[in-house]
Design an enzyme around this catalytic site. Structure first.
Site, PDB file in Angstrom:
ATOM      1  N   ARG A  45      -4.575   5.565  10.463  1.00 15.41           N
ATOM      2  CA  ARG A  45      -5.871   4.935  10.732  1.00 15.41           C
ATOM      3  C   ARG A  45      -6.467   5.414  12.056  1.00 15.41           C
ATOM      4  NH1 ARG A  45      -4.579  -1.037   8.214  1.00 15.41           N
ATOM      5  NH2 ARG A  45      -5.699  -0.690   6.275  1.00 15.41           N
ATOM      6  N   LYS A 210      -0.158  -8.194  -5.607  1.00 10.45           N
ATOM      7  CA  LYS A 210      -1.178  -9.224  -5.376  1.00 10.45           C
ATOM      8  C   LYS A 210      -1.957  -9.465  -6.666  1.00 10.45           C
ATOM      9  CE  LYS A 210      -1.874  -7.762  -0.599  1.00 10.45           C
ATOM     10  NZ  LYS A 210      -2.782  -6.869   0.122  1.00 10.45           N
ATOM     11  N   GLY A 366      -3.232  -0.258   0.864  1.00 12.20           N
ATOM     12  CA  GLY A 366      -2.314   0.099   1.941  1.00 12.20           C
ATOM     13  C   GLY A 366      -0.961   0.559   1.418  1.00 12.20           C
ATOM     14  N   GLY A 390      -8.425  -3.763   0.507  1.00  8.84           N
ATOM     15  CA  GLY A 390      -9.221  -4.952   0.187  1.00  8.84           C
ATOM     16  C   GLY A 390     -10.694  -4.620   0.058  1.00  8.84           C
TER      17      GLY A 390
HETATM   18  P1  ADP Z   1      -1.652  -2.255  -2.297  1.00  7.74           P
HETATM   19  O1  ADP Z   1      -1.311  -2.523  -0.854  1.00  7.74           O
HETATM   20  O2  ADP Z   1      -1.572  -0.797  -2.634  1.00  7.74           O
HETATM   21  O3  ADP Z   1      -2.953  -2.880  -2.700  1.00  7.74           O
HETATM   22  P2  ADP Z   1      -0.020  -4.486  -3.177  1.00  7.74           P
HETATM   23  O4  ADP Z   1       0.003  -4.972  -1.773  1.00  7.74           O
HETATM   24  O5  ADP Z   1      -0.740  -5.286  -4.179  1.00  7.74           O
HETATM   25  O6  ADP Z   1      -0.524  -2.951  -3.211  1.00  7.74           O
HETATM   26  O7  ADP Z   1       1.473  -4.370  -3.752  1.00  7.74           O
HETATM   27  C1  ADP Z   1       2.449  -3.533  -3.188  1.00  7.74           C
HETATM   28  C2  ADP Z   1       3.826  -4.094  -3.459  1.00  7.74           C
HETATM   29  O8  ADP Z   1       3.994  -4.373  -4.827  1.00  7.74           O
HETATM   30  C3  ADP Z   1       4.927  -3.125  -3.101  1.00  7.74           C
HETATM   31  O9  ADP Z   1       5.561  -3.603  -1.931  1.00  7.74           O
HETATM   32  C4  ADP Z   1       5.852  -3.159  -4.323  1.00  7.74           C
HETATM   33  O10 ADP Z   1       7.223  -3.289  -3.969  1.00  7.74           O
HETATM   34  C5  ADP Z   1       5.388  -4.378  -5.067  1.00  7.74           C
HETATM   35  N1  ADP Z   1       5.675  -4.347  -6.512  1.00  7.74           N
HETATM   36  C6  ADP Z   1       5.365  -3.386  -7.390  1.00  7.74           C
HETATM   37  N2  ADP Z   1       5.856  -3.668  -8.611  1.00  7.74           N
HETATM   38  C7  ADP Z   1       6.488  -4.855  -8.512  1.00  7.74           C
HETATM   39  C8  ADP Z   1       7.220  -5.681  -9.424  1.00  7.74           C
HETATM   40  N3  ADP Z   1       7.404  -5.332 -10.706  1.00  7.74           N
HETATM   41  N4  ADP Z   1       7.732  -6.836  -8.951  1.00  7.74           N
HETATM   42  C9  ADP Z   1       7.586  -7.184  -7.667  1.00  7.74           C
HETATM   43  N5  ADP Z   1       6.912  -6.466  -6.755  1.00  7.74           N
HETATM   44  C10 ADP Z   1       6.372  -5.292  -7.166  1.00  7.74           C
HETATM   45 MG    MG Z   2      -0.507  -4.238   0.104  1.00  8.17          MG
END
Ligand code: ADP
Ligand code: MG
Length: 409
Positions: A45, A210, A366, A390
């Site tokens: 960043r 999320k 992220g 976000g």
């Molecule tokens: P981003 O930051 O890219 O928007 P999120 O914050 O929504 O993504 O999610 C990222 C997290 O999701 C990672 O830490 C990963 O370990 C978790 N994750 C992915 N698949 C699963 C799953 N089946 N069960 C629990 N956690 C998961």
């Molecule tokens: Mg995230």
């Protein structure tokens, strides 16, 4: 949606000798160095913020950078000081960067007054002041008007925060001639290409943890994307909606009906929702205490004693094929718990396919961006890696981003 009708830096005129306040996103992950000091673990960043700051300095402006770090509780907290980040910024700029030890106090006033044309200063973490994130317009506005005294113009360049109605992002633009910085402009440009007549097929891949945050995006994408590939923790709420048991997998019970509705509407709207056909499960969430014991099962036969931690190999290959066949791809959210190598294959397959897309490929989020780097991919192989998860999701959802809307008054 706002974007192209927003003033850019050129609209601010001759900047020589002007004090320009820039909101950057310098919210980097830190850990502790052996000497006890703070150490930046990923300076992505900071690097992304350099071009706009350099451009303003080269135009002769006296550049005053505002940023936050972490979530301090509206008061000074040394653990969240921007000082090490300011030092890193100086290294990347190749010039000294002055640092103010407060946001609108004596140090800030003196530091800004001491700048020569073309010099850069960083103010201490704006979230050390409770006015930054206050829900009350008056409290935020009062802090913003103090900040505004430090500048003659405002440039909004922190894409990771433009979806926040905060003093240094939103309210400050009500006080000063304002413009969008190059980083925000580039991000908005990519998001516009995704939402305005994208080249088809347009494929969206959603995953991560999320779930309820991301279900809102699906609503808006139903009318836009040709295919929606669902992986990560979101899968299980959909599988439940189809009537399958999901063991102890991540599940949002109160969203099952929403997912059922999406599946029903997908047929009507002509979008194809693609769910994994196989899943990698284990009997416990990965932890340091125990070797993972990954097992591939059919998506409709997850054992009661297990939880799904990645999409299976058959699904990984199918998702990769669908991504490669697309001309426009947006990917947000890892396909599995990629932090543990045993559950990283689905994410790797999707990331690899994105690098092979003949068209526009965008990674947002992220953890998704971190996954790309952790798994050793070359960032340049992707069309665009967004600095704001976000913010990009809210844009795709069709929500107006306050930090951008305020610039187009
Ligand atoms: P981003 O930051 O890219 O928007 P999120 O914050 O929504 O993504 O999610 C990222 C997290 O999701 C990672 O830490 C990963 O370990 C978790 N994750 C992915 N698949 C699963 C799953 N089946 N069960 C629990 N956690 C998961
Ligand atoms: Mg995230």
């Amino acid at each position: 949606m706002a974007g192209h009708d927003v003033a850019d830096i050129d609209s601010l005129g001759d900047l020589r000798g002007k004090r320009v306040l820039v909101r950057s996103d310098l919210n980097v992950p830190l850990d502790t160095a052996p000497d006890g000091g703070a150490r930046i673990t990923d300076d992505g960043r900071v690097r992304a913020s350099v071009p706009t700051i350099r451009r303003l300095a080269e135009a002769g402006a006296r550049v005053v950078v505002m940023a936050h770090l972490g979530r301090p509780k509206g008061e000074p907290d040394p653990a969240y000081s921007l000082r090490p980040v300011a030092a890193r910024l100086g290294e990347l700029l190749g010039s000294d960067v002055a640092f103010a030890t407060d946001t609108v106090g004596e140090s800030a006033t003196e530091t800004v007054a001491g700048l020569d044309d073309g010099q850069v200063a960083v103010l201490e973490n704006v979230r050390f002041n409770p006015g930054e994130t206050s829900k009350e317009d008056e409290i935020r506005g009062a802090f913003a008007s103090e900040l505004a005294k430090l500048g003659d113009a405002f440039v909004s360049d922190g894409f990771g925060v433009v979806h926040r109605k905060q003093a240094s992002v939103y309210d400050i633009a009500l006080h000063l001639p304002s413009a969008m910085g190059g980083l925000v402009a580039a991000e908005v440009d990519v998001l516009r290409r995704l939402t305005h007549d994208p080249e088809r097929p347009y494929v969206v891949v959603l995953g991560g943890s999320k779930v309820s945050d991301k279900l809102g995006v699906i609503d808006n994408l139903m009318g836009q994307a040709d295919r929606l590939l669902i992986g990560g923790g979101m899968v299980f709420t959909f599988l439940k909606a189809q009537g399958h048991e999901v063991g102890s997998s991540l599940l949002e019970d109160d969203q099952v009906d929403t997912c059922r509705d999406y599946l029903a509407r997908a047929d009507e709207t002509g979008v194809e929702i693609v769910l994994p056909t196989d899943v990698v499960v284990d009997t416990a969430f990965p932890s340091g205490d125990r070797e993972p014991q990954p097992r591939v099962v059919a998506a409709d036969a997850i054992p009661a004693d297990s939880l799904g931690l990645d999409i299976g190999p058959e699904s990984g290959a199918a998702f990769a094929d669908a991504v490669r066949a697309a001309r426009t791809v947006f990917w947000n959210g890892p396909m599995g718990v990629f932090e543990t190598p045993a559950f990283a294959d689905g994410t790797r397959a999707v990331a690899q396919a994105l690098t092979e897309v003949d068209g526009l490929s965008v990674v947002g989020g992220g953890d998704s961006a971190a996954a790309v780097r952790t798994l050793g991919f070359d960032e340049a192989a992707f069309g665009h890696i967004s600095t704001g998860g976000g913010a990009s999701l809210e844009y795709l959802e069709g929500t107006e981003l306050p930090g951008i809307a305020v610039l187009s008054r």
